[in-house]
Motif scaffolding. Structure first.
Motif, PDB file in Angstrom:
ATOM      1  N   ALA A 131     -29.516 -22.526 -28.128  1.00  0.00           N
ATOM      2  CA  ALA A 131     -30.934 -22.176 -28.225  1.00  0.00           C
ATOM      3  C   ALA A 131     -31.190 -20.778 -27.675  1.00  0.00           C
ATOM      4  CB  ALA A 131     -31.781 -23.206 -27.483  1.00  0.00           C
ATOM      5  N   LEU A 132     -30.395 -20.368 -26.673  1.00  0.00           N
ATOM      6  CA  LEU A 132     -30.562 -19.022 -26.121  1.00  0.00           C
ATOM      7  C   LEU A 132     -30.335 -17.946 -27.181  1.00  0.00           C
ATOM      8  CD1 LEU A 132     -28.907 -19.157 -22.578  1.00  0.00           C
ATOM      9  CD2 LEU A 132     -31.307 -18.735 -23.123  1.00  0.00           C
ATOM     10  N   LEU A 133     -29.429 -18.229 -28.103  1.00  0.00           N
ATOM     11  CA  LEU A 133     -29.177 -17.258 -29.170  1.00  0.00           C
ATOM     12  C   LEU A 133     -30.429 -17.002 -29.997  1.00  0.00           C
ATOM     13  CD1 LEU A 133     -25.679 -18.528 -30.378  1.00  0.00           C
ATOM     14  CD2 LEU A 133     -26.156 -16.427 -29.103  1.00  0.00           C
ATOM     15  N   LEU A 134     -31.275 -18.003 -30.128  1.00  0.00           N
ATOM     16  CA  LEU A 134     -32.508 -17.847 -30.900  1.00  0.00           C
ATOM     17  C   LEU A 134     -33.533 -16.987 -30.171  1.00  0.00           C
ATOM     18  CD1 LEU A 134     -32.952 -21.556 -32.094  1.00  0.00           C
ATOM     19  CD2 LEU A 134     -31.848 -19.667 -33.314  1.00  0.00           C
ATOM     20  N   PHE A 135     -33.383 -16.881 -28.848  1.00  0.00           N
ATOM     21  CA  PHE A 135     -34.363 -16.139 -28.042  1.00  0.00           C
ATOM     22  C   PHE A 135     -33.888 -14.733 -27.673  1.00  0.00           C
ATOM     23  CE2 PHE A 135     -35.665 -20.515 -27.209  1.00  0.00           C
ATOM     24  CZ  PHE A 135     -37.054 -20.419 -27.287  1.00  0.00           C
ATOM     25  N   ARG A 136     -32.685 -14.354 -28.096  1.00  0.00           N
ATOM     26  CA  ARG A 136     -32.104 -13.107 -27.580  1.00  0.00           C
ATOM     27  C   ARG A 136     -32.898 -11.869 -27.969  1.00  0.00           C
ATOM     28  NH1 ARG A 136     -29.300 -14.508 -32.110  1.00  0.00           N
ATOM     29  NH2 ARG A 136     -28.596 -12.848 -33.544  1.00  0.00           N
ATOM     30  N   ASP A 137     -33.593 -11.892 -29.117  1.00  0.00           N
ATOM     31  CA  ASP A 137     -34.348 -10.720 -29.558  1.00  0.00           C
ATOM     32  C   ASP A 137     -35.850 -10.902 -29.420  1.00  0.00           C
ATOM     33  OD1 ASP A 137     -32.016  -9.317 -30.309  1.00  0.00           O
ATOM     34  OD2 ASP A 137     -31.949 -10.377 -32.230  1.00  0.00           O
ATOM     35  N   ARG A 138     -36.263 -11.987 -28.811  1.00  0.00           N
ATOM     36  CA  ARG A 138     -37.699 -12.241 -28.654  1.00  0.00           C
ATOM     37  C   ARG A 138     -38.271 -11.399 -27.518  1.00  0.00           C
ATOM     38  NH1 ARG A 138     -39.561 -16.715 -31.457  1.00  0.00           N
ATOM     39  NH2 ARG A 138     -38.118 -17.100 -33.181  1.00  0.00           N
ATOM     40  N   SER A 139     -39.566 -11.131 -27.591  1.00  0.00           N
ATOM     41  CA  SER A 139     -40.230 -10.297 -26.593  1.00  0.00           C
ATOM     42  C   SER A 139     -40.368 -11.047 -25.273  1.00  0.00           C
ATOM     43  CB  SER A 139     -41.625  -9.904 -27.087  1.00  0.00           C
ATOM     44  OG  SER A 139     -42.465 -11.045 -27.183  1.00  0.00           O
ATOM     45  N   ASP A 140     -40.627 -10.280 -24.218  1.00  0.00           N
ATOM     46  CA  ASP A 140     -40.853 -10.892 -22.911  1.00  0.00           C
ATOM     47  C   ASP A 140     -42.035 -11.856 -22.964  1.00  0.00           C
ATOM     48  OD1 ASP A 140     -38.809  -9.333 -22.022  1.00  0.00           O
ATOM     49  OD2 ASP A 140     -40.010  -8.078 -20.687  1.00  0.00           O
ATOM     50  N   ARG A 141     -43.066 -11.478 -23.698  1.00  0.00           N
ATOM     51  CA  ARG A 141     -44.255 -12.334 -23.783  1.00  0.00           C
ATOM     52  C   ARG A 141     -43.905 -13.681 -24.417  1.00  0.00           C
ATOM     53  NH1 ARG A 141     -49.720  -9.850 -26.153  1.00  0.00           N
ATOM     54  NH2 ARG A 141     -49.408  -8.685 -24.213  1.00  0.00           N
ATOM     55  N   THR A 142     -43.080 -13.661 -25.449  1.00  0.00           N
ATOM     56  CA  THR A 142     -42.672 -14.912 -26.098  1.00  0.00           C
ATOM     57  C   THR A 142     -41.854 -15.767 -25.154  1.00  0.00           C
ATOM     58  OG1 THR A 142     -42.664 -13.858 -28.281  1.00  0.00           O
ATOM     59  CG2 THR A 142     -41.401 -15.894 -28.031  1.00  0.00           C
ATOM     60  N   LEU A 143     -40.920 -15.141 -24.433  1.00  0.00           N
ATOM     61  CA  LEU A 143     -40.106 -15.888 -23.480  1.00  0.00           C
ATOM     62  C   LEU A 143     -40.969 -16.514 -22.391  1.00  0.00           C
ATOM     63  CD1 LEU A 143     -36.969 -13.597 -22.971  1.00  0.00           C
ATOM     64  CD2 LEU A 143     -37.265 -15.521 -24.524  1.00  0.00           C
ATOM     65  N   LEU A 144     -41.936 -15.761 -21.884  1.00  0.00           N
ATOM     66  CA  LEU A 144     -42.813 -16.289 -20.840  1.00  0.00           C
ATOM     67  C   LEU A 144     -43.667 -17.437 -21.356  1.00  0.00           C
ATOM     68  CD1 LEU A 144     -43.949 -12.988 -19.088  1.00  0.00           C
ATOM     69  CD2 LEU A 144     -42.561 -14.814 -18.089  1.00  0.00           C
ATOM     70  N   ALA A 145     -44.076 -17.362 -22.614  1.00  0.00           N
ATOM     71  CA  ALA A 145     -44.859 -18.449 -23.203  1.00  0.00           C
ATOM     72  C   ALA A 145     -44.021 -19.730 -23.259  1.00  0.00           C
ATOM     73  CB  ALA A 145     -45.341 -18.053 -24.595  1.00  0.00           C
ATOM     74  N   TRP A 146     -42.761 -19.607 -23.652  1.00  0.00           N
ATOM     75  CA  TRP A 146     -41.887 -20.775 -23.707  1.00  0.00           C
ATOM     76  C   TRP A 146     -41.572 -21.296 -22.313  1.00  0.00           C
ATOM     77  CZ3 TRP A 146     -40.183 -23.852 -27.580  1.00  0.00           C
ATOM     78  CH2 TRP A 146     -40.470 -23.431 -28.895  1.00  0.00           C
ATOM     79  N   VAL A 147     -41.434 -20.397 -21.350  1.00  0.00           N
ATOM     80  CA  VAL A 147     -41.211 -20.826 -19.964  1.00  0.00           C
ATOM     81  C   VAL A 147     -42.417 -21.626 -19.473  1.00  0.00           C
ATOM     82  CG1 VAL A 147     -41.014 -20.027 -17.583  1.00  0.00           C
ATOM     83  CG2 VAL A 147     -39.615 -18.983 -19.359  1.00  0.00           C
ATOM     84  N   ALA A 148     -43.619 -21.104 -19.738  1.00  0.00           N
ATOM     85  CA  ALA A 148     -44.841 -21.805 -19.327  1.00  0.00           C
ATOM     86  C   ALA A 148     -44.926 -23.175 -19.985  1.00  0.00           C
ATOM     87  CB  ALA A 148     -46.070 -20.966 -19.675  1.00  0.00           C
ATOM     88  N   LEU A 149     -44.546 -23.247 -21.249  1.00  0.00           N
ATOM     89  CA  LEU A 149     -44.546 -24.527 -21.959  1.00  0.00           C
ATOM     90  C   LEU A 149     -43.583 -25.512 -21.292  1.00  0.00           C
ATOM     91  CD1 LEU A 149     -45.488 -26.102 -24.525  1.00  0.00           C
ATOM     92  CD2 LEU A 149     -43.428 -25.220 -25.645  1.00  0.00           C
TER      93      LEU A 149
END
Length: 433
Positions: free
Chosen positions: A138-156
């Motif tokens: 799953a990390l491979l799917l997030f490697r090019d995502r923005s910081d904002r997207t990563l933080l949104a998923w972390v919050a979720l």
């Protein structure tokens, strides 16, 4: 083999980040204490009355409270964070070579998955390696995502899910079937879980190795499809993403530049850790004392989210404290004794399982269900203390731990050099690599 795989190579000793190895060794210690305290000792498998009796004396109650506050879930959080951070470092190095991280990392995860599946089915149902490997994809799917997207998923992962899912599980059956039917269904679920754990405890206490393995396999069939495990995997993914974010911003690779950030993490982490974990310890004490009835305290569904903040807060405080202390020469020398354990984390993790099964299962010393909290922790500390000089002695002669060597050799498709060799430096002085 693809060009990206053939051109890649394992990280040399000189390229490792000592702070990462120290933190990984520290995390491995805490994970070992947790696994022994909860699972290997059989405490989580016992009837509640039996577990409470073992923890009834004042010193045992104190050890239990200290474990719940400082250890429980904090080191699993820290270990998952370091896994995500490690992926970020590998991604950065692959980009530096102008190569894609996907081929090498995918092979790495597949090998780890194989090791984890063997560990899960042949040794212990509490394996974490297979879960890490699956979520690693799953990390491979997030490697090019923005910081904002990563933080949104972390919050979720760490806020929304721990609050929403328990609320749905608590209030949903009440709204659909009524309070009485919902209470009966909850009791039936608890009874099934208690029966499954009892059967595992009986199997592990057997003096037959075959019986213990059969009980392990049977418990896996019950445990793997449960909602609890799915939620746990979601929590782990959130911690992976926090590690990915930290690695992206060089939080541990360049501590000096981020001193202010680490100071804030230390302060806020301690605040959240005290509040979140304090709430968990108090609620647990009230439940054991019979003052709090979970069936009537409808607000308890919020406890999971509160505890999540406590877990993350204290884990963040641990990371920040180690990072800041490691900048001082004196502390770097003292903390450095954990580095060899961290460099051989996979080998030591598997070794901990084998030794613990021998100590606790019926075919070994048969201590399962017999040790109070203090003796369980003391025994765990003794085993870990022995792993420190063993790791140091091994790495004085070899480049990797045995399991790490196997992992790397299978990942890169060729046998990796194991023994350390002497290479002459430009000044003519032998340099150990």
């Amino acid at each position: 083999m693809s060009d990206s795989v053939s051109s890649a190579r394992p990280v040399d000793v000189s390229e490792r980040l000592p702070l990462m190895d120290v933190l990984r060794g520290f995390a491995l210690w805490g994970v070992f204490v947790s696994n022994s305290f909860v699972w290997f000792s059989g405490r989580v498998l016992m009837p509640r009355e039996q577990a409470q009796a073992l923890a009834a004396p004042p010193i045992e109650a104190a050890v239990n409270a200290l474990y719940q506050f400082f250890v429980n879930q904090k080191f699993v959080t820290l270990f998952a964070f370091l896994f995500g951070l490690g992926f970020s470092i590998q991604l950065r190095r692959a980009e530096g070579r102008g190569a894609s991280v996907v081929p090498v990392y995918s092979r790495r995860l597949l090998v780890l998955l194989g090791i984890g599946v063997v560990h899960l089915t042949a040794l212990w149902a509490g394996d974490v390696l297979s879960t890490y490997a699956l979520l690693g994809f799953a990390l491979l799917l997030f490697r090019d995502r923005s910081d904002r997207t990563l933080l949104a998923w972390v919050a979720l992962s760490v806020l929304v899910v721990p609050l929403l899912v328990p609320a749905l599980l608590h209030f949903g059956p009440i709204l659909l079937h009524g309070a009485e039917a919902a209470a009966d269904a909850a009791k039936a679920t608890e009874a099934l879980e208690a029966w499954s754990r009892k059967q595992l405890l009986l199997g592990l206490a057997s003096d037959s190795l075959w019986t213990t393995q059969a009980a392990n396999a049977s418990f896996l069939q019950y445990m793997l499809p449960t909602l609890k495990r799915l939620l746990w995997m979601i929590f782990i993914l959130g911690r992976f993403l926090l590690g990915l974010l930290a690695g992206r911003h060089l939080l541990l690779q360049d501590v000096e530049r981020h001193r202010a950030v680490h100071r804030k993490l230390l302060g806020w982490g301690l605040i959240l850790g005290v509040l979140g974990n304090g709430a968990g310890v108090v609620v647990q004490h009230l439940r054991v004392a019979g003052v709090l009835d979970p069936a009537k305290a409808h607000w308890l569904f919020t406890l999971s989210a509160i505890q999540e903040m406590g877990y993350l807060g204290l884990a963040a405080a641990y990371v920040a404290a180690f990072a800041l202390l490691f900048q001082k020469e004196r502390w770097r020398r003292w903390l450095g004794f954990l580095a060899p354990v961290g460099r051989m984390a996979l080998t030591n993790y598997l070794m901990q399982t084998v030794v613990s099964l021998w100590l606790y299962d019926g075919w070994g010393l048969g201590l399962i269900g017999k040790l109070p909290p203090s003796r369980c922790v003391a025994l765990t500390l003794l085993v870990f203390a022995m792993q420190i000089p063993l790791s140091r002695a091994w790495l004085s002669r070899f480049r990797f731990g045995p399991a790490e060597w196997l992992w790397r050799s299978l990942t890169y498709g060729q046998r990796q050099p194991m023994r350390l060799t002497l290479k002459p430096s430009p000044a003519g002085v032998p340099d150990v690599r």
